[in-house]
Design a protein around this motif. Sequence first.
Motif, mmCIF file in Angstrom:
data_model
loop_
_atom_site.group_PDB
_atom_site.id
_atom_site.type_symbol
_atom_site.label_atom_id
_atom_site.label_comp_id
_atom_site.label_asym_id
_atom_site.label_seq_id
_atom_site.Cartn_x
_atom_site.Cartn_y
_atom_site.Cartn_z
ATOM 1 N N LYS A 14 0.798 -1.233 0.000
ATOM 2 C CA LYS A 14 0.000 0.000 0.000
ATOM 3 C C LYS A 14 0.828 1.280 0.000
ATOM 4 O O LYS A 14 0.371 2.305 -0.502
ATOM 5 N N LEU A 15 2.031 1.232 0.562
ATOM 6 C CA LEU A 15 2.834 2.455 0.659
ATOM 7 C C LEU A 15 4.015 2.483 -0.306
ATOM 8 O O LEU A 15 4.489 3.558 -0.668
ATOM 9 N N LEU A 16 4.508 1.314 -0.697
ATOM 10 C CA LEU A 16 5.709 1.262 -1.529
ATOM 11 C C LEU A 16 5.466 0.633 -2.894
ATOM 12 O O LEU A 16 6.423 0.263 -3.572
ATOM 13 N N SER A 17 4.224 0.477 -3.281
ATOM 14 C CA SER A 17 3.864 -0.054 -4.611
ATOM 15 C C SER A 17 4.565 -1.368 -4.942
ATOM 16 O O SER A 17 5.038 -1.577 -6.058
ATOM 17 N N GLY A 18 4.662 -2.241 -3.952
ATOM 18 C CA GLY A 18 5.236 -3.564 -4.175
ATOM 19 C C GLY A 18 6.723 -3.685 -3.911
ATOM 20 O O GLY A 18 7.277 -4.777 -3.956
#
Length: 79
Positions: A14-18
Amino acid sequence: MNLRSTIKAFIESKLLSGREVSGEENLLLSGLVDSLGVMRLVAFLEATFGFKVPAGDVKLSNFSTLDDIVRYVGARAEQ
């Protein structure tokens, strides 16, 4: 899922795009997570683990790294 893997999965998806994150990687000072991301993380922790994060607890010592966050949540969960 255990505490660490639950928090790690949220941060990465959710915060680091994977992007994967290590336990000691500084999320805040590196710019990976901004203030909006911290607020999303706090909302997730409150909803998932059932406790309120006081504004005074939202500081670098509790939220800089994955390890810091896991320690903080673990200590709060025991209260």
